[in-house]
Scaffold this motif. Structure first.
Motif, PDB file in Angstrom:
ATOM      1  N   PRO A 104       6.283   9.963   1.223  1.00  0.00           N
ATOM      2  CA  PRO A 104       6.941   8.715   1.635  1.00  0.00           C
ATOM      3  C   PRO A 104       6.474   8.158   2.961  1.00  0.00           C
ATOM      4  CG  PRO A 104       8.437  10.567   1.872  1.00  0.00           C
ATOM      5  CD  PRO A 104       7.244  11.086   1.133  1.00  0.00           C
ATOM      6  N   THR A 105       5.565   8.849   3.649  1.00  0.00           N
ATOM      7  CA  THR A 105       5.034   8.349   4.913  1.00  0.00           C
ATOM      8  C   THR A 105       3.826   7.438   4.720  1.00  0.00           C
ATOM      9  OG1 THR A 105       3.680  10.341   5.152  1.00  0.00           O
ATOM     10  CG2 THR A 105       5.855  10.364   6.188  1.00  0.00           C
ATOM     11  N   ALA A 106       3.453   7.107   3.470  1.00  0.00           N
ATOM     12  CA  ALA A 106       2.309   6.228   3.213  1.00  0.00           C
ATOM     13  C   ALA A 106       2.621   4.805   3.671  1.00  0.00           C
ATOM     14  CB  ALA A 106       1.966   6.238   1.732  1.00  0.00           C
ATOM     15  N   TYR A 107       1.574   4.119   4.182  1.00  0.00           N
ATOM     16  CA  TYR A 107       1.765   2.752   4.684  1.00  0.00           C
ATOM     17  C   TYR A 107       0.439   2.024   4.719  1.00  0.00           C
ATOM     18  CZ  TYR A 107       2.907  -1.024   8.001  1.00  0.00           C
ATOM     19  OH  TYR A 107       3.069  -2.241   8.606  1.00  0.00           O
ATOM     20  N   ASN A 108       0.422   0.832   4.145  1.00  0.00           N
ATOM     21  CA  ASN A 108      -0.725  -0.073   4.202  1.00  0.00           C
ATOM     22  C   ASN A 108      -0.271  -1.357   4.876  1.00  0.00           C
ATOM     23  OD1 ASN A 108      -2.865  -1.796   3.796  1.00  0.00           O
ATOM     24  ND2 ASN A 108      -2.719  -1.842   1.561  1.00  0.00           N
ATOM     25  N   ALA A 109      -0.616  -1.532   6.134  1.00  0.00           N
ATOM     26  CA  ALA A 109      -0.152  -2.677   6.919  1.00  0.00           C
ATOM     27  C   ALA A 109      -0.665  -4.002   6.371  1.00  0.00           C
ATOM     28  CB  ALA A 109      -0.575  -2.509   8.380  1.00  0.00           C
ATOM     29  N   ASN A 110      -1.698  -3.966   5.549  1.00  0.00           N
ATOM     30  CA  ASN A 110      -2.262  -5.198   4.997  1.00  0.00           C
ATOM     31  C   ASN A 110      -1.478  -5.729   3.801  1.00  0.00           C
ATOM     32  OD1 ASN A 110      -4.470  -5.279   6.833  1.00  0.00           O
ATOM     33  ND2 ASN A 110      -5.516  -3.715   5.606  1.00  0.00           N
ATOM     34  N   ASP A 111      -0.528  -4.959   3.304  1.00  0.00           N
ATOM     35  CA  ASP A 111       0.274  -5.390   2.158  1.00  0.00           C
ATOM     36  C   ASP A 111       1.749  -5.165   2.472  1.00  0.00           C
ATOM     37  OD1 ASP A 111       1.488  -5.964  -0.229  1.00  0.00           O
ATOM     38  OD2 ASP A 111       0.177  -4.721  -1.464  1.00  0.00           O
ATOM     39  N   PRO A 112       2.431  -6.188   3.026  1.00  0.00           N
ATOM     40  CA  PRO A 112       3.836  -6.023   3.411  1.00  0.00           C
ATOM     41  C   PRO A 112       4.801  -5.978   2.233  1.00  0.00           C
ATOM     42  CG  PRO A 112       3.141  -8.288   3.764  1.00  0.00           C
ATOM     43  CD  PRO A 112       1.907  -7.526   3.365  1.00  0.00           C
ATOM     44  N   VAL A 113       4.312  -6.212   1.014  1.00  0.00           N
ATOM     45  CA  VAL A 113       5.165  -6.194  -0.163  1.00  0.00           C
ATOM     46  C   VAL A 113       5.105  -4.847  -0.886  1.00  0.00           C
ATOM     47  CG1 VAL A 113       5.572  -7.206  -2.450  1.00  0.00           C
ATOM     48  CG2 VAL A 113       5.061  -8.684  -0.500  1.00  0.00           C
ATOM     49  N   ALA A 114       3.876  -4.346  -1.120  1.00  0.00           N
ATOM     50  CA  ALA A 114       3.722  -3.136  -1.928  1.00  0.00           C
ATOM     51  C   ALA A 114       2.908  -2.054  -1.247  1.00  0.00           C
ATOM     52  CB  ALA A 114       3.084  -3.486  -3.276  1.00  0.00           C
ATOM     53  N   GLY A 115       2.632  -2.193   0.029  1.00  0.00           N
ATOM     54  CA  GLY A 115       1.814  -1.219   0.732  1.00  0.00           C
ATOM     55  C   GLY A 115       2.605  -0.028   1.245  1.00  0.00           C
ATOM     56  N   PHE A 116       3.390   0.590   0.352  1.00  0.00           N
ATOM     57  CA  PHE A 116       4.237   1.723   0.703  1.00  0.00           C
ATOM     58  C   PHE A 116       4.328   2.650  -0.514  1.00  0.00           C
ATOM     59  CE2 PHE A 116       5.941  -2.371   2.119  1.00  0.00           C
ATOM     60  CZ  PHE A 116       5.903  -2.262   3.509  1.00  0.00           C
ATOM     61  N   SER A 117       4.846   3.843  -0.313  1.00  0.00           N
ATOM     62  CA  SER A 117       5.144   4.682  -1.461  1.00  0.00           C
ATOM     63  C   SER A 117       6.405   4.157  -2.156  1.00  0.00           C
ATOM     64  CB  SER A 117       5.353   6.141  -1.032  1.00  0.00           C
ATOM     65  OG  SER A 117       6.527   6.255  -0.252  1.00  0.00           O
ATOM     66  N   GLY A 118       6.554   4.529  -3.431  1.00  0.00           N
ATOM     67  CA  GLY A 118       7.760   4.168  -4.150  1.00  0.00           C
ATOM     68  C   GLY A 118       7.759   2.757  -4.687  1.00  0.00           C
TER      69      GLY A 118
END
Length: 623
Positions: A104-118
């Protein structure tokens, strides 16, 4: 590559996948109807009393609930945790929300909508949808559907209150995050805050509370150092990861093992059970009994989602329950069965409470495992899926066909003690619960505005209540991933940020004359084999190393007629090319609809800085 849903009008895939889109035929609701959803973790097929011939398996309360309700004999999920949970909480097949078991610590700052886990940030949550029917909503247990922002927490997804942990697992006695899936951090990446600017004196605790206007760390509920179970010679992140060749001494099941249990230590699932019973006891306290009846007149219906930690590793359980299974020779199996029995007993307590509060007659209880039983790590996860092929982390039946049932007073008497063999999925809870609650609009308007895939849940309530004789669910695409950058070239867990969503197979109900078919088309599938009646045992080896490469794109794939061959022994791909052609077309069309965002890398700096801010607890780390 974040795509909106694209389906070809009038295609076979379209009609099979979307019998109903955004509107359900809601039930005629008079008295408010309560719904209790129970999602067990890693509960193997042969670990339930109704699927096992072994006297060591003890699930008397669930056995009775099935007699009083319905056995869902062909109920499917994703092959592991987070995608199933993301699917349920969003009302979507995992291929349209999340197929990756990413930390759950995944993060993509370039995608504020889906750039995360889950779950993507702009998707509506199950509890938000249930609120359209006036439900009070509560969550307890394992979340594993996102943590990065406050929008990703259970409260952010619509639950009025919650007590939960975010990761795939944690330690049962102190709630520390435990990396219990693998000793190989390259195979299964995770963040432990070592080597960051925010290294903490202790490993962060994973326990979060939202209640009465507060949302934050569940401080004071993770107990003291005397409740620790790790031996002095074992260091993080290997706490309670049982070695393949060990005897269980390196992964103690309770504080004080092998002697008496340390006083004052509270088992995590006891904590969740207490939260659940408190919710039921406090729900609608102004209710009054209707004269001359046993019903309670309630002002608001209750939606309670209970996701116990059991039976996921680490294999930890109170001594009181472990002692009941001293006759089981294998220490792995002994602990696992004790945990299953604990779960069964807890479910019985909740049912008894619903009855004592005169709520049971107006309640639907739906139960599912989140995936098949884990048979990897030389059997040290304790599960058994006999006679099904494979287990968790594979698209064999042992990985995706799971224990499930529906019970409670809302199940009509004419349907009780029935076993239904029509297709159902865990993400069908979305539309089914909406129908039970009288909610007609089940569309995800927020997701549509963001260009995200729509829900694809199917309303099973007419099938469960006997209004129709066949399941409206006719198709199940099986999600998987393609990895181009994994260190081992084969990403069994889909944890690599470069992984792409793929459809690894399809299950299609072609009607009573043609039968139930399954096509698998994956380059490599792990957990390839069958467990015996008694598993794990002294001859158990590592199932994850048993890989099948015969179902790949070089050939027609692997084809099974599930209604005649539920154990997947007979590959009919060469002898049934016409069926392969039909299913392959459906699979290819499903592939054009997949949702495959880049979820980014594990962000140790941001997540550990947040953990420090929260006083040593995991929590949201992106503003």
């Amino acid at each position: 590559d974040r795509r909106s849903m694209r389906v070809r009008p009038r295609s076979l895939y379209y009609y099979l996948a979307f019998p109903l889109l955004h509107h359900v035929a809601a039930a005629d609701v008079g008295t408010p109807r309560h719904i209790v959803a129970i999602l067990a973790d890693d509960f193997g097929w042969a670990d339930s009393g109704w699927h096992s011939s072994q006297s060591d398996v003890e699930t008397p309360r669930m056995d009775q609930l099935i007699k009083d309700g319905i056995n869902l004999n062909r109920h499917y999920t994703h092959k592991y945790c987070s995608p199933t949970r993301s699917a349920i909480q969003s009302g979507r097949n995992p291929i349209h929300v999340n197929v990756q078991n990413v930390d759950p610590t995944a993060y993509n700052a370039n995608d504020p909508v889906a750039g995360f886990s889950g779950i993507a940030r702009n998707m509506t949550g199950l509890a938000e949808m249930m609120k359209r029917g006036g439900y009070k909503t509560h969550f307890a247990g394992k979340w594993d559907a996102g943590m990065a922002t406050f929008d990703h927490t259970p409260h952010g997804r619509g639950y009025d209150s919650s007590l939960h942990y975010f990761h795939h697992m944690n330690e049962y006695w102190q709630a520390y995050y435990v990396h219990g899936n693998s000793r190989d951090l390259e195979e299964y990446p995770a963040v432990d805050c070592s080597g960051t600017s925010y290294s903490l004196h202790t490993i962060p605790i994973d326990l979060w509370l939202a209640k009465d206007g507060y949302e934050g760390p569940a401080k004071g509920l993770n107990w003291t150092g005397s409740c620790a179970t790790e031996p002095a010679n074992v260091s993080y992140p290997y706490w309670n990861v049982c070695p393949d060749d060990g005897d269980g001494s390196e992964c103690p099941p309770y504080p004080g093992f092998p002697g008496e249990q340390v006083d004052g230590c509270i088992y995590e699932d006891a904590l969740f059970l207490q939260f659940v019973t408190d919710v039921i006891n406090k729900h609608d306290p102004s209710s009054a009994h209707e004269p001359s009846t046993s019903y309670v007149l309630v002002n608001e219906p209750l939606f309670l989602f209970w996701a116990p930690h059991i039976v996921h590793t680490p294999l930890q359980v109170p001594k009181s329950h472990l002692d009941r299974f001293q006759h089981v020779a294998d220490w792995r199996r002994r602990r696992y069965l004790a945990m299953v029995n604990y779960l069964d007993e807890a479910i019985g307590q909740v049912v008894d409470l619903l009855k004592s509060r005169h709520m049971y007659n107006d309640t639907l209880i739906a139960f599912s495992s989140d995936n098949g039983g884990p048979v990897y790590q030389n059997g040290t996860s304790g599960a058994n899926n006999y006679p099904l092929r494979g287990g968790k982390a594979s698209n064999w039946e042992g990985g995706v066909r799971v224990n499930a049932w529906a019970s409670g007073g809302l199940i009509p008497e004419s349907m009780r003690s029935r076993s239904l063999s029509g297709l159902s999925t865990a993400w069908d809870w979305w539309a089914t619960f909406a129908a039970v609650g009288g909610i007609e609009d089940i569309a995800d308007h927020k997701a549509a505005a963001a260009g995200l895939p729509p829900i694809d849940s199917v309303n099973l309530w007419p099938y469960w209540n006997g209004s129709v004789g066949q399941s409206p669910r006719k198709l199940i695409p099986l999600g998987s991933c393609v990895s181009k950058g994994h260190v081992k070239g084969y990403d069994q867990w889909c944890t690599n940020s470069d992984d792409k969503t793929t459809v690894g197979g399809v299950i299609v109900d072609m009607g009573s004359e043609q039968g139930l078919w399954k096509l698998i088309r994956e380059e490599e599938i792990g957990m390839n084999g069958w467990q015996g009646v008694s598993f794990p045992n002294s001859t158990t080896s590592r199932f994850e190393f048993y890989r099948d490469s015969s179902c790949g794109s070089d050939g027609p794939g692997c084809l099974f007629k599930l209604d005649e061959d539920p154990t997947e022994h007979n590959n009919l791909a060469e002898t049934k090319p016409d069926v392969v052609e039909v299913l392959a077309k459906i699979l290819d069309e499903a592939q054009t609809t997949v949702f495959s965002p880049s979820r980014g890398k594990l962000d140790a700096e941001l997540s550990c800085a947040a953990a420090q801010k929260y006083g040593g607890y995991w929590g949201p780390f992106v503003e």
